[in-house]
Scaffold this motif. Sequence first.
Motif, short mmCIF file in Angstrom:
data_model
loop_
_atom_site.label_atom_id
_atom_site.label_comp_id
_atom_site.label_asym_id
_atom_site.label_seq_id
_atom_site.Cartn_x
_atom_site.Cartn_y
_atom_site.Cartn_z
N VAL A 1 12.39 28.87 8.75
CA VAL A 1 13.29 29.50 9.71
C VAL A 1 14.41 30.25 8.98
N GLU A 2 14.90 29.68 7.92
CA GLU A 2 15.98 30.30 7.16
C GLU A 2 15.58 31.68 6.62
N HIS A 3 14.30 31.86 6.31
CA HIS A 3 13.83 33.12 5.74
C HIS A 3 13.16 34.04 6.77
N ALA A 4 13.07 33.58 8.00
CA ALA A 4 12.41 34.38 9.05
C ALA A 4 13.33 35.50 9.54
N GLU A 5 12.73 36.59 9.97
CA GLU A 5 13.50 37.67 10.60
C GLU A 5 13.85 37.29 12.04
N VAL A 6 12.93 36.58 12.69
CA VAL A 6 13.15 36.11 14.05
C VAL A 6 12.31 34.85 14.23
N THR B 1 18.53 26.28 14.10
CA THR B 1 18.25 27.69 13.87
C THR B 1 19.52 28.51 14.00
N ALA B 2 20.34 28.18 14.97
CA ALA B 2 21.63 28.88 15.14
C ALA B 2 22.51 28.69 13.91
N LEU B 3 22.57 27.48 13.38
CA LEU B 3 23.41 27.21 12.21
C LEU B 3 22.94 28.01 11.00
N MET B 4 21.65 28.31 10.94
CA MET B 4 21.12 29.13 9.84
C MET B 4 21.38 30.62 10.08
N GLY B 5 21.73 30.97 11.31
CA GLY B 5 22.01 32.36 11.64
C GLY B 5 20.78 33.21 11.87
N THR B 6 19.65 32.56 12.13
CA THR B 6 18.39 33.30 12.34
C THR B 6 18.27 33.73 13.80
N PRO B 7 18.10 35.03 14.05
CA PRO B 7 17.87 35.46 15.43
C PRO B 7 16.65 34.75 16.01
N MET B 8 16.72 34.42 17.28
CA MET B 8 15.65 33.62 17.89
C MET B 8 15.48 33.92 19.36
N VAL B 9 14.38 33.42 19.89
CA VAL B 9 14.11 33.37 21.32
C VAL B 9 13.85 31.90 21.63
N ILE B 10 14.55 31.37 22.61
CA ILE B 10 14.37 29.97 23.01
C ILE B 10 13.30 29.91 24.09
N VAL B 11 12.39 28.95 23.91
CA VAL B 11 11.25 28.79 24.82
C VAL B 11 11.26 27.37 25.37
N TYR B 12 11.07 27.24 26.69
CA TYR B 12 10.99 25.92 27.29
C TYR B 12 9.97 25.95 28.41
N LYS B 13 8.95 25.11 28.28
CA LYS B 13 7.93 25.03 29.32
C LYS B 13 7.48 23.58 29.42
N THR B 14 7.52 23.06 30.62
CA THR B 14 7.07 21.69 30.88
C THR B 14 6.32 21.71 32.21
N SER B 15 5.91 20.54 32.68
CA SER B 15 5.20 20.51 33.96
C SER B 15 6.13 20.99 35.07
N PRO B 16 5.58 21.65 36.09
CA PRO B 16 6.42 22.13 37.19
C PRO B 16 7.22 21.00 37.85
N ALA B 17 6.62 19.83 37.99
CA ALA B 17 7.34 18.71 38.63
C ALA B 17 8.52 18.27 37.77
N THR B 18 8.31 18.13 36.46
CA THR B 18 9.40 17.73 35.57
C THR B 18 10.52 18.76 35.60
N PHE B 19 10.17 20.03 35.58
CA PHE B 19 11.18 21.09 35.60
C PHE B 19 11.96 21.05 36.91
N ALA B 20 11.28 20.88 38.04
CA ALA B 20 11.94 20.84 39.35
C ALA B 20 12.91 19.67 39.43
N ILE B 21 12.50 18.51 38.94
CA ILE B 21 13.38 17.33 38.95
C ILE B 21 14.59 17.58 38.04
N GLY B 22 14.33 18.09 36.84
CA GLY B 22 15.41 18.37 35.90
C GLY B 22 16.42 19.35 36.45
N LYS B 23 15.94 20.38 37.14
CA LYS B 23 16.82 21.39 37.72
C LYS B 23 17.73 20.80 38.79
N ARG B 24 17.21 19.81 39.51
CA ARG B 24 18.02 19.17 40.55
C ARG B 24 19.06 18.22 39.95
#
Length: 165
Positions: free
Chosen positions: A46-51, A63-86
């Motif tokens: 990650v330290e040597h990655a461009e992204v 990754t933030a502490l290393m200063g590497t540009p990134m895209v954050i990804v989060y995917k879980t089951s729809p039920a888990t996500f719906a519960i978490g959102k509530r």
Amino acid sequence: KILSERNGVGLALAEAPGADPALYDRLLAATPAPVVRIAGSAPRLVEHAEVALVASGTATLETALMGTPMVIVYKTSPATFAIGKRLVKIAHIGLPNIVAGRRVVPELLQTEVTAERLADEAGRLLTDPDAARQMRTDLRTVRDQLGTPGAARRVARTVAEFLPS
């Protein structure tokens, strides 16, 4: 494959410690683009990655502490996500964005996590030097907000000051 074809970049996958190597064998066998597989040195990669494409969690803060540009990804089951959102009411899911109090890193959640969107967001950071530079600046601000290493020791000293001798 999309990112590699559009941007002519090499791709690398950092294996999670303790993960079953067969999982990576199956994943990469189904991947149409060549991917270098790196075991045991994700921070160095990650330290040597461009992204970086980073699953939401403590890895985003690392990754933030290393200063590497990134895209954050989060995917879980729809039920888990719906519960978490509530249960959890926050504007952002990525730790760098939570610390910053604003979106400094793109977050792709649930149905937004597609090959096309990943390639778009990562590709933007690869092809737009101003966007990558701004993210690096914002990530330095996040690092500064967190303070220098040794936070646990500083907290312990502060608490100790209030304890009777």
